[in-house]
Design an enzyme around this catalytic site. Structure first.
Site, short mmCIF file in Angstrom:
data_model
loop_
_atom_site.label_atom_id
_atom_site.label_comp_id
_atom_site.label_asym_id
_atom_site.label_seq_id
_atom_site.Cartn_x
_atom_site.Cartn_y
_atom_site.Cartn_z
N ASP A 11 -7.63 -6.43 -65.08
CA ASP A 11 -7.00 -7.52 -65.85
C ASP A 11 -8.03 -8.66 -65.90
O ASP A 11 -7.84 -9.71 -65.30
CB ASP A 11 -5.70 -7.98 -65.18
N ASP A 15 -12.40 -13.08 -60.85
CA ASP A 15 -12.98 -12.21 -59.81
C ASP A 15 -13.18 -10.79 -60.31
O ASP A 15 -14.08 -10.08 -59.83
CB ASP A 15 -12.15 -12.26 -58.51
N HIS A 241 -11.74 -11.00 -53.91
CA HIS A 241 -10.78 -9.89 -53.96
C HIS A 241 -11.36 -8.66 -54.67
O HIS A 241 -11.58 -7.62 -54.05
CB HIS A 241 -9.52 -10.33 -54.70
#
Ligand code: BDR
Ligand code: CA
Length: 326
Positions: A11, A15, A241
């Site tokens: 998405d 990050d 992440h």
């Protein structure tokens, strides 16, 4: 060198973009294709961002497919406040030269794993809707994939989308249950390790000193992300992440401690989206239970064991991430 063939599902927010830069800069991976998914931003914008990143990295020929535009059983929710209206920290990037392909992201997963059975590692750094749909369409998919690395979940750590749920799982808990319940080797890279693997002042200065197109782009998009996390941490630093999950799919030895457990995602009440494992010592499976199960083709009546890293070699990963931006 045996390069890992990676099919990325993302998405593409900030990050995710850093994760793509990292993959593009590693010599031990080959990025086969990208599928977009709703999450940080709408799925169609995520596909445009993926194209932009690939062209920035000289990977123009890697196809990007549009993926799921909404979760399986809840309304769409996006997080522009974290990633910017454009998903790239409001940096007004130019439109990519090419658009996404005609094939959708779920069909792309099914086709590529049929063409290269046992060779592909799936890296999912957004909600798991595309993977869940692919499993629904073709349950034999699980047997054709080499491994699945998911950025998502939280075991001992608090949530980030709710008190108990990590964002990618919170966006589509039903899809996550399909992925964790399928008979394929899944690694769930959750907040327990991603929230503590960070870029801090020292590392940001190292990235600035590189002065490459990729490092400059990274710093530009990270500015917004650092603003957001500064409000949480009180200092100018941010967690890694999706980049850490990308690192782990390329090199699993970044994981230094992990648990192999069945993962269940709660789908009701205020803890909807929480990832639950049984951490009681006396319930622990044998240390080699996951590998034994893989050898046996997963014919057990018990749920599959998901590998959940609890500690990683953060300094080595961060050094490799910085090197990949050169
Ligand atoms: C995850 O949620 C998204 O905001 C990030 O891109 C990452 O995939 C972190 O919880
Ligand atoms: Ca993401």
């Amino acid at each position: 060198m045996d390069r890992r063939k990676i099919l990325l599902d993302a998405d593409v927010g900030i990050d995710d973009a850093i994760a793509m830069l990292h993959l593009a800069g590693r010599s031990d991976v080959e990025l086969l294709a990208v599928g977009s998914v709703h999450g940080n931003i709408p799925a169609d914008l995520a596909a445009v961002n993926a194209r932009h990143l690939l062209e920035l990295c000289g990977l123009d020929d890697v196809p990007v497919a549009y993926g799921a535009r909404q979760p399986m059983a809840q309304p769409l929710a996006t997080a522009e406040w974290v990633h910017g209206e454009d998903g790239l920290g409001n940096t007004n990037q130019p439109a990519p030269k090419r658009g996404p392909v005609a094939e959708d992201a779920v069909s792309q997963i099914l086709r590529l794993t049929r063409e290269m059975p046992g060779e592909i590692d799936l890296l999912a750094v957004g909600p798991l809707t595309n993977l869940g749909l692919a499993l629904c369409l073709d349950p034999e998919l699980a047997g054709r994939v080499r491994s699945v690395v998911v950025m998502g979940g939280a075991i001992a750590h608090e949530g980030n989308a709710s008190a108990t749920a990590e964002a990618n799982i919170w966006h589509d808990p039903e899809a996550a249950n399909l992925v964790f319940g399928a008979e394929w080797p899944v690694t769930m890279v959750g907040l327990d390790v991603t929230q503590v693997t960070r870029l801090r002042t020292k590392e940001l200065a190292e990235i600035e000193a590189i002065g490459s197109v990729r490092s400059k782009f990274a710093l530009k998009v990270l500015s917004h992300y650092l603003d957001v996390y500064q409000r949480t941490f009180g200092t100018r630093e941010c967690p890694l992440h999706d980049p850490l999950a990308a690192g782990i799919v390329a090199d699993p030895t970044y994981m230094t401690e992990w648990l192999d457990r069945a993962v269940e995602v709660n789908t009701t009440g205020p803890t909807r989206g929480a990832t639950i494992i049984d951490r009681r010592a006396w319930m622990a499976p044998a240390a080699d239970a996951r590998e034994t199960r893989e050898r046996n083709g997963g014919k057990d009546a018990t749920p599959p064991l998901v590998r959940v890293p609890m500690k990683v070699d953060g300094p080595r990963f961060v050094a490799d991430l910085i090197a990949s931006l050169k």
